[in-house]
Structure formats: C-alpha cells, structure tokens
Design an enzyme around this catalytic site. Structure first.
Site, PDB file in Angstrom:
ATOM      1  N   ASP A 102      68.121  40.752   9.643  1.00 57.15           N
ATOM      2  CA  ASP A 102      67.095  41.430   8.863  1.00 57.15           C
ATOM      3  C   ASP A 102      67.685  42.316   7.776  1.00 57.15           C
ATOM      4  O   ASP A 102      68.308  43.336   8.075  1.00 57.15           O
ATOM      5  CB  ASP A 102      66.233  42.272   9.816  1.00 57.15           C
ATOM      6  CG  ASP A 102      65.157  43.048   9.105  1.00 57.15           C
ATOM      7  OD1 ASP A 102      64.568  42.503   8.155  1.00 57.15           O
ATOM      8  OD2 ASP A 102      64.903  44.203   9.483  1.00 57.15           O
ATOM      9  N   ASP A 290      63.661  41.114   1.608  1.00 57.70           N
ATOM     10  CA  ASP A 290      63.547  41.299   3.051  1.00 57.70           C
ATOM     11  C   ASP A 290      63.494  39.968   3.791  1.00 57.70           C
ATOM     12  O   ASP A 290      62.482  39.263   3.746  1.00 57.70           O
ATOM     13  CB  ASP A 290      62.284  42.124   3.339  1.00 57.70           C
ATOM     14  CG  ASP A 290      62.135  42.475   4.807  1.00 57.70           C
ATOM     15  OD1 ASP A 290      63.008  42.092   5.605  1.00 57.70           O
ATOM     16  OD2 ASP A 290      61.146  43.141   5.155  1.00 57.70           O
TER      17      ASP A 290
END
Length: 406
Positions: A102, A290
């Site tokens: 992430d 992201d």
C-alpha cells in the site's frame, strides 16, 4: 541537463536485471463481497461518515490520546476497496502472510496469534513463540479505522519480501481488529510503502529499511497492475529496486512529489472529452497515488459534475450506476500531470459486476472531501494505475508513469 536525465533513466532501466519481483493476486474487494451478499447498504449506512475521508484525514483535535507514549495523532485508513495482494514472510522458520502493498500508508502489521477479534479467526496469525529470530518490543500501537481502532504491540523480526531478507524489521502484531470489513478481507495485513512521516508505528518502514541496508539496487519500486480478471493470468507485479521496460510502452514521464508523506503530486487539470473541466486555472488540485484502493476519488462537487457529464445515476449509498449498454459511447476522462495527458476510457473507469444473473455497471469515480496544504485532494487508485505503469522514486522524490503493456 538532458544527458543527466537520460543517464538516470538508463540506470533505472538497467536495474531491471537486478530487481526483485513480487507477484500480485487480484481478488474481490470487500465492497464487492458485501454487495454480492446483499450487505453493502447496511454496512455503508453503519459507517457512512465519509469512508475515504477516514483513510486520509490526518488532523485530530489537540490532546487526542494515543496508545504509544509520545506519538502524534492517529491517521485513518480504509481498505475495503483494495484488490491487489502479495505474499511476505516473517520469522524463522518462515510464516507466510498475504498483504496489501500500500503506497497510501507506511506501516507493516499482521495479526497476532493472541488476537481476540473475529477477523483474526479468518486469517493467518503470527506465532511469535515459534520463531527463533523474534524480538519482543512491548510498545503498544493503535491505528484508527472507520469501524474502530486496530490495537497491537510492536516487535522486530526477520522479514522476507521476495528474495530480499530484512533483518530486525519493526512491525506490528494486531491483537484487536475492528469491524466486519476485516472479517471479509482477503488479506492478512498491510505493508505500507509511503514516506516515514506517515508511519504510526515507531521505527523505519520496510522500504526505508531496504534502502538503509542497501538491499535494493536503486531507491525505487514500481507497480504493474493487470486489468485481466481471469485467475490464470498474472494479476500484476511489485518490482523492488528498479523498473522493467518490458512492462510499459513509450517513455516514462516524471511528476515531482509535492509533500513527502503520501506519494502526493500536482494535477494540472482534468478534461472530459478534451474540454477543460476540473482543477484548471486558479483551482489547483493535488493527488495521492494509492495502490491500496481500486477507485479514483475526488472532491464531492467535482465528482458530482463528472458523473453528470458521463451520465451516471446516484444510488442511496453514494455509488453511481451507469447503463452498461452506453459504456462504449461515454467520454474519455483525462488527467494532465506535469504537462502530460493520461486518458482513461470508459471501459477502464466503469466497473462491471455480476449479481445473480444481471450485469451491473458502477462508476469507478468516488467522492471524497480531503484537503491538503496545496489544494483539494484526489486519489489515483487502481482505475488509473491499471492503465499506467507506476514508478515510485525515493531517491529523487518523484513518481513516474508510462503506458502499461498489454
């Protein structure tokens, strides 16, 4: 100047021979699973206070109490739209875990064998007592999610990511994981790849440890995310230490990071079918790149306008429906970043899901109201990143994009 740029680029590409490849799986998101089980509406109503905002809001009132002494206020995260996962191992002998790699967070955590939550029963748990390389830390940490606070303790352990072995890596063992979304999640934990300023845990994030210990050839990692949904096809790769020119076409275009926390960059403007529509003129925008979410998100007013232009219809739970028969005629939405156009066609920004015998089309754009010191914030998730090979360069604090190879 040009010679220097070409030298840097050639070094990155040459590093392709020494990069470490982490295969990625593509699995259903928590959102998709909730929808398929007819529980999405109830879940979102229960957690309707801006799920995306919870992931990115960083400012709490002064005096907010945290579990770890001296820590700053918690940051909020939400992973219900994560869909790409990979494997890491901890301990001696190795214990394997499925994690979200992430770029929107910076911590590493996995469930502890002492976890008391229902979510932990459905996932692999780290057994400290079985590892000869485990070092107990004892400090507590807490990360606030939309459904409550994830609680855990800190430790140090031997971490393996692909063929890279990181000794004495700080990580968190969760002992309480809140909310139903973690029960349904396909991942065990999170491996954050953002800047250290974003870390909740005390200690260096994983990629910082790799750089400090010179375990990667270049201070660079990159993502290739496939759009193919078949289980037999390669879903994607995380590449540590460089880039692979076989995974993209054309040239790499670089965008400077504006704030060293998230991988945050400036949006020049957003056009719809070639017409300036959002983030242009005096209204500047920022974007967080992201890999932990599947959607593209932006300010509510902008997203409402965008959905009007593509003919999407709002639902009672904040999603937008699109007539599947009209997808081929919908306009192209283009993001201009550092002077370069990145078009997203409708087949890419429309999400198709089969519920029962019916195919339903949802917009891949979502509303989120977050602000940054440099302007309103957008989130460029997998809808964007599956179109463009992405390179995260910590050495020169920039993000590179190139058209992904298909």
């Amino acid at each position: 100047m040009m010679k220097g740029f070409l030298l840097v680029l050639s070094c990155l590409v040459c590093a392709g021979e020494g990069i470490v490849r982490i295969p990625l799986q593509r699995l259903p998101t928590v959102r998709s699973q909730l929808r398929a089980s007819n529980r999405l509406e109830a879940f979102l109503r229960e957690h309707e206070a801006a799920a995306y905002q919870r992931r990115y809001v960083q400012c709490f009132p002064p005096g907010t109490q945290t579990l770890a002494k001296g820590r700053s206020a918690e940051k909020l995260y939400n992973f219900m739209d994560a869909q790409y996962f990979g494997q890491v191992s901890l301990g001696t002998p190795q214990q394997n875990f499925t994690v979200v790699f992430d770029t929107g967070s910076a911590d590493l955590w996995v469930p502890s064998s002492y976890c008391v939550s229902q979510a932990c029963e459905n996932h692999k748990k780290f057994k400290a007592f079985m590892s000869s390389s485990y070092v107990h830390d004892g400090r507590a940490f807490g990360i606030h999610y939309g459904s409550g606070r994830l609680l855990g303790i800190m430790a140090r352990e031997l971490l393996m990511v692909g063929s890279i072995v990181v000794s004495n890596q700080e990580f968190g063992e969760s002992v309480f994981e809140p909310g139903f979304s973690f029960v349904m999640a396909k991942f065990d934990g999170i491996l954050g790849l953002a800047y250290p300023d974003l870390a909740e845990e005390i200690g260096a994030p994983v990629f910082d440890s790799m750089m400090t210990k010179k375990l990667v050839e270049q201070p660079v990692f990159s993502f290739y995310l496939s759009k193919t949904k078949t289980s037999s096809a390669k879903a994607g790769e995380l590449l540590l230490g460089g880039v692979d020119e076989s995974l993209y076409t054309g040239s790499i275009n670089w965008v400077p990071v504006t704030i060293h926390s998230y991988w945050q960059i400036k949006i020049d403007k957003v056009t719809v079918q070639g017409r300036d529509t959002l983030c242009y003129g005096a209204k500047t925008c920022q974007a967080i790149v992201d890999t932990g979410t599947s959607l593209i998100a932006g300010p509510t007013n902008d997203i409402v306008m965008l959905h009007e232009l593509i003919g999407a219809t709002p639902t009672s739970i904040g999603e937008y429906l699109i007539d599947c028969h009209r997808v081929s005629s919908l306009p192209v939405v283009t993001f201009i970043l550092n002077g370069v156009e990145y078009p997203i066609v409708a087949e890419s920004y429309v999400r198709r899901e089969v519920i029962g015998d019916n195919e339903i089309c949802f917009s891949g754009f979502s509303a989120v109201d977050i602000s940054t010191p440099l302007g309103p914030g957008w989130i460029l998730g997998d809808v964007f990143l599956s179109e463009y090979y992405s390179i995260f360069d910590r050495g020169q604090n920039r993000v590179g994009f190139a058209k992904a190879q298909r």
